[in-house]
Design an enzyme around this catalytic site. Structure first.
Site, short mmCIF file in Angstrom:
data_model
loop_
_atom_site.label_atom_id
_atom_site.label_comp_id
_atom_site.label_asym_id
_atom_site.label_seq_id
_atom_site.Cartn_x
_atom_site.Cartn_y
_atom_site.Cartn_z
N GLY A 2 2.40 2.74 10.57
CA GLY A 2 3.41 3.78 10.36
C GLY A 2 4.12 4.22 11.64
O GLY A 2 4.81 5.23 11.65
N GLU A 58 -5.78 -4.14 10.66
CA GLU A 58 -4.74 -3.12 10.84
C GLU A 58 -5.07 -2.25 12.05
O GLU A 58 -5.85 -1.29 11.94
CB GLU A 58 -4.66 -2.22 9.59
CG GLU A 58 -4.22 -2.93 8.35
CD GLU A 58 -3.56 -1.97 7.37
OE1 GLU A 58 -2.45 -2.27 6.93
OE2 GLU A 58 -4.16 -0.91 7.08
N GLU A 66 -6.83 5.38 7.16
CA GLU A 66 -6.56 6.78 6.82
C GLU A 66 -7.75 7.39 6.09
O GLU A 66 -8.05 8.57 6.23
CB GLU A 66 -5.26 6.86 5.99
CG GLU A 66 -4.04 6.66 6.88
CD GLU A 66 -2.86 6.00 6.22
OE1 GLU A 66 -2.78 5.96 4.97
OE2 GLU A 66 -2.00 5.48 6.97
N LYS A 99 0.11 4.32 -0.51
CA LYS A 99 -0.49 5.57 -0.02
C LYS A 99 -0.18 6.70 -1.02
O LYS A 99 -0.13 6.43 -2.23
CB LYS A 99 -0.01 5.88 1.39
CG LYS A 99 -0.14 4.65 2.30
CD LYS A 99 0.12 4.90 3.74
CE LYS A 99 -0.05 3.59 4.48
NZ LYS A 99 -0.04 3.76 5.93
N HIS A 108 -9.50 1.75 4.28
CA HIS A 108 -8.25 1.93 5.04
C HIS A 108 -8.50 2.96 6.14
O HIS A 108 -9.25 3.92 5.95
CB HIS A 108 -7.12 2.39 4.11
CG HIS A 108 -5.79 2.37 4.79
ND1 HIS A 108 -5.38 3.40 5.60
CD2 HIS A 108 -4.81 1.44 4.82
CE1 HIS A 108 -4.18 3.09 6.09
NE2 HIS A 108 -3.82 1.91 5.63
N ASN A 151 0.87 -1.18 0.00
CA ASN A 151 0.00 0.00 0.00
C ASN A 151 0.90 1.23 0.00
O ASN A 151 1.46 1.59 1.02
CB ASN A 151 -0.89 -0.03 1.26
CG ASN A 151 -1.69 1.25 1.40
OD1 ASN A 151 -1.82 2.02 0.45
ND2 ASN A 151 -2.24 1.47 2.59
N SER A 185 3.19 -1.67 10.54
CA SER A 185 4.63 -1.76 10.83
C SER A 185 5.21 -3.14 10.54
O SER A 185 6.09 -3.62 11.27
CB SER A 185 4.92 -1.33 12.28
OG SER A 185 4.54 0.01 12.47
#
Ligand code: PGA
Length: 255
Positions: free
Chosen positions: A172, A166, A96, A10, A94, A8, A212
């Site tokens: 991250g 996730e 985000e 992003k 996702h 991914n 991560s």
């Protein structure tokens, strides 16, 4: 057993940078046997990735889509626009997008249905915030996100999905979930699906862990009984680190 490992990216990489990455990763491809590898670049780099991955077994994915086929939706991308370039999967929901763009469970469900209708494999993301975990609400949040995303799907459609667990606090941050926590969430996802869709656990969807994941910790997740893949952000941005991660996963499971 097939492992499904998706990159991914992003909002990283131009079309030119994508072409360079894809050329490098193709040189490593012979080391990926038995792993279903997916690259999900930004929309503007999908064409370049499709070109560079032509006749490769590395699959192309997208990071989002709109649920309508066409219309007055400024800035949005329809499923057919992804299919046109040979995209075969799409990340949906996702964290985000949920947290920064305000995506709601109902919209995620519409996107999952639109993706399936267009022949795209959804990679449905679920996961709790740190606060929700501290409050003991992890299972409730995962159940709500999962069941609302899959609302109205048939058992056969659900069995073709990828669900990525996730935890938001692990994305991250370098602070990956413990393998025990990842297994607990992944096995709950499989149990919820087999309860709701009366499907065989074995024939259920692929569960990925994300947050991560790197070459030096992938073995702890990929060997969990309920996990058979990973959704990778930071460690997928360089061909070298992504290739190392895929090879480490293979080594841990396939030998
Ligand atoms: P990360 O991102 O690997 O950089 O933690 C994972 C993701 O957001 O899918």
């Amino acid at each position: 057993m097939t492992l499904t490992i998706a990159a991914n990216w992003k909002m990283h990489k131009t079309a030119a940078e994508t072409a360079v990455f894809c050329q490098s990763i193709r040189r490593e491809e012979s080391k990926f046997a038995g792993v279903d590898v997916l690259i999900c670049p930004p929309f503007t780099a999908i064409s370049a990735a499709a070109e560079a991955l032509r006749s490769s077994s590395i699959r192309l994915g997208a990071q989002n889509l709109h649920w309508e086929e066409k219309g007055a939706f400024t800035g949005e991308i329809a499923p057919s626009m992804l299919v046109e370039f040979g995209t075969s999967a799409v990340i949906i929901g996702h964290s985000e997008r949920r947290q920064i763009m305000g995506e709601q469970n109902e919209q995620i469900n519409l996107k999952v249905k639109a993706a399936i209708k267009a022949g795209l494999q959804p990679i449905v993301c679920v996961g709790e915030t740190e606060e929700q975990r501290m409050q003991g609400a992890t299972n409730k949040i995962i159940e709500e996100q999962l069941l609302s995303a899959l609302e109205g799907l048939t058992a056969a459609q659900v069995s073709g999905l990828v669900v990525a667990y996730e935890p938001i606090w692990a994305i991250g941050t370098g602070k990956a979930a413990s393998p025990d926590d990842a297994e607990e969430a992944a096995s709950m996802i499989l149990r919820l699906i087999s309860d709701h869709y009366k499907s065989e656990k074995r024939a259920g969807p692929i569960i990925q862990y994300g947050g991560s994941v790197k070459a030096d910790n992938i073995d702890a997740y990929i060997t969990l009984p309920s996990v058979s893949g990973a959704l990778v952000g930071g460690a997928s941005l360089e061909a070298e680190s992504f290739s190392a991660l895929i090879q480490a996963a293979r080594k841990a499971v396939l030998h």
